[in-house]
Design a protein around this motif. Structure first.
Motif, PDB file in Angstrom:
ATOM      1  N   LEU A 108      37.627 103.112 -55.799  1.00 62.95           N
ATOM      2  CA  LEU A 108      39.001 102.718 -56.130  1.00 62.95           C
ATOM      3  C   LEU A 108      39.817 103.899 -56.633  1.00 62.95           C
ATOM      4  CD1 LEU A 108      38.433  99.262 -57.843  1.00 62.95           C
ATOM      5  CD2 LEU A 108      39.567  99.689 -55.664  1.00 62.95           C
ATOM      6  N   VAL A 109      39.221 104.713 -57.492  1.00 67.64           N
ATOM      7  CA  VAL A 109      39.920 105.898 -58.000  1.00 67.64           C
ATOM      8  C   VAL A 109      40.264 106.829 -56.848  1.00 67.64           C
ATOM      9  CG1 VAL A 109      39.602 108.013 -59.357  1.00 67.64           C
ATOM     10  CG2 VAL A 109      38.999 105.800 -60.345  1.00 67.64           C
ATOM     11  N   SER A 110      39.320 107.012 -55.934  1.00 65.29           N
ATOM     12  CA  SER A 110      39.563 107.870 -54.777  1.00 65.29           C
ATOM     13  C   SER A 110      40.715 107.331 -53.933  1.00 65.29           C
ATOM     14  CB  SER A 110      38.290 107.964 -53.946  1.00 65.29           C
ATOM     15  OG  SER A 110      38.503 108.702 -52.778  1.00 65.29           O
ATOM     16  N   ARG A 111      40.719 106.016 -53.688  1.00 71.05           N
ATOM     17  CA  ARG A 111      41.798 105.407 -52.902  1.00 71.05           C
ATOM     18  C   ARG A 111      43.143 105.550 -53.616  1.00 71.05           C
ATOM     19  NH1 ARG A 111      38.830  99.850 -51.012  1.00 71.05           N
ATOM     20  NH2 ARG A 111      37.525 100.769 -49.392  1.00 71.05           N
ATOM     21  N   LEU A 112      43.137 105.329 -54.924  1.00 71.21           N
ATOM     22  CA  LEU A 112      44.374 105.475 -55.689  1.00 71.21           C
ATOM     23  C   LEU A 112      44.890 106.913 -55.646  1.00 71.21           C
ATOM     24  CD1 LEU A 112      43.661 103.220 -58.789  1.00 71.21           C
ATOM     25  CD2 LEU A 112      45.367 102.819 -57.002  1.00 71.21           C
ATOM     26  N   GLU A 113      43.990 107.870 -55.738  1.00 67.39           N
ATOM     27  CA  GLU A 113      44.396 109.276 -55.665  1.00 67.39           C
ATOM     28  C   GLU A 113      44.972 109.603 -54.287  1.00 67.39           C
ATOM     29  OE1 GLU A 113      40.772 111.230 -56.820  1.00 67.39           O
ATOM     30  OE2 GLU A 113      41.307 111.172 -58.966  1.00 67.39           O
ATOM     31  N   GLU A 114      44.342 109.079 -53.236  1.00 61.88           N
ATOM     32  CA  GLU A 114      44.868 109.291 -51.885  1.00 61.88           C
ATOM     33  C   GLU A 114      46.256 108.673 -51.749  1.00 61.88           C
ATOM     34  OE1 GLU A 114      42.113 107.696 -49.051  1.00 61.88           O
ATOM     35  OE2 GLU A 114      40.525 109.101 -49.602  1.00 61.88           O
ATOM     36  N   GLU A 115      46.405 107.467 -52.273  1.00 61.06           N
ATOM     37  CA  GLU A 115      47.695 106.768 -52.235  1.00 61.06           C
ATOM     38  C   GLU A 115      48.753 107.553 -53.008  1.00 61.06           C
ATOM     39  OE1 GLU A 115      49.762 103.861 -50.605  1.00 61.06           O
ATOM     40  OE2 GLU A 115      47.661 104.089 -50.100  1.00 61.06           O
ATOM     41  N   ARG A 116      48.373 108.054 -54.187  1.00 60.10           N
ATOM     42  CA  ARG A 116      49.282 108.861 -55.010  1.00 60.10           C
ATOM     43  C   ARG A 116      49.722 110.118 -54.247  1.00 60.10           C
ATOM     44  NH1 ARG A 116      46.263 111.851 -59.238  1.00 60.10           N
ATOM     45  NH2 ARG A 116      45.891 113.064 -57.369  1.00 60.10           N
ATOM     46  N   ASP A 117      48.765 110.802 -53.629  1.00 55.89           N
ATOM     47  CA  ASP A 117      49.080 112.017 -52.875  1.00 55.89           C
ATOM     48  C   ASP A 117      49.998 111.710 -51.696  1.00 55.89           C
ATOM     49  OD1 ASP A 117      47.465 113.360 -54.664  1.00 55.89           O
ATOM     50  OD2 ASP A 117      45.766 113.544 -53.286  1.00 55.89           O
ATOM     51  N   LEU A 118      49.740 110.598 -51.021  1.00 59.57           N
ATOM     52  CA  LEU A 118      50.581 110.198 -49.898  1.00 59.57           C
ATOM     53  C   LEU A 118      52.007 109.907 -50.367  1.00 59.57           C
ATOM     54  CD1 LEU A 118      50.720 109.512 -46.884  1.00 59.57           C
ATOM     55  CD2 LEU A 118      50.028 107.189 -47.464  1.00 59.57           C
ATOM     56  N   LEU A 119      52.120 109.177 -51.478  1.00 60.78           N
ATOM     57  CA  LEU A 119      53.453 108.879 -52.028  1.00 60.78           C
ATOM     58  C   LEU A 119      54.161 110.149 -52.475  1.00 60.78           C
ATOM     59  CD1 LEU A 119      52.760 105.626 -54.058  1.00 60.78           C
ATOM     60  CD2 LEU A 119      54.140 105.838 -51.985  1.00 60.78           C
ATOM     61  N   ALA A 120      53.437 111.071 -53.083  1.00 61.27           N
ATOM     62  CA  ALA A 120      54.040 112.333 -53.520  1.00 61.27           C
ATOM     63  C   ALA A 120      54.563 113.120 -52.312  1.00 61.27           C
ATOM     64  CB  ALA A 120      53.015 113.164 -54.297  1.00 61.27           C
TER      65      ALA A 120
END
Length: 149
Positions: A108-120
């Motif tokens: 979940l943390v990995s997915r959230l980090e990927e999502e955060r990077d994509l949004l950034a």
């Protein structure tokens, strides 16, 4: 599966030195149940055959080692069940559960980090596009106010 585990600690051999048939029956029933219901069976492909392994509950292995059925049977007849089998199984299940929870958390943390990077990245792209549009608008306004001859 019966909750009565007294058979696990009964004498494994008869007075003649043969394996006790009652113990044999219970071991076979126990292993049938364990292989059908164990939460953490390991599977291995050996010569094209899917071989299942469970954690060995014998007095020597005491849960950590995964073994094939015939190995577990041999250990149980030679060494018997480990002391406090049920308590140890609960501890092992808790450790396994904690490991799975940690695995899920990491995922979940990995997915959230990927999502955060994509949004950034998207925000940065939008900011650049907005700056470019503002430049074009300023250029347009400059040219519109002072018409060329």
């Amino acid at each position: 599966m019966s909750r009565d585990r007294n058979w696990m600690y009964m004498k494994r051999t008869t007075s003649e030195g043969l394996f006790d048939p009652t113990f044999q029956h219970h071991v076979n029933f126990f292993l049938d149940y364990a292989y059908a219901n164990a939460p953490n069976i390991q599977r291995e492909l050996i010569d094209g055959v899917d071989v299942s392994k469970i954690r060995c509950p014998c007095g020597k292995c005491q849960i950590p080692r995964f073994k094939k059925r015939f190995e577990v049977v041999g250990d149980l007849f030679k060494k018997g069940f480990m002391d406090n089998y049920k308590a140890q199984v609960m501890r092992t299940r808790m450790v396994d559960l904690e490991a799975r929870v940690q695995e899920e958390r990491n995922l979940l943390v990995s997915r959230l980090e990927e999502e955060r990077d994509l949004l950034a990245t998207r925000l940065d792209d939008e900011r650049k596009a907005r700056e470019e549009l503002q430049k074009q608008l300023q250029e347009f306004m400059k040219n519109w106010r002072s018409p060329s001859n």
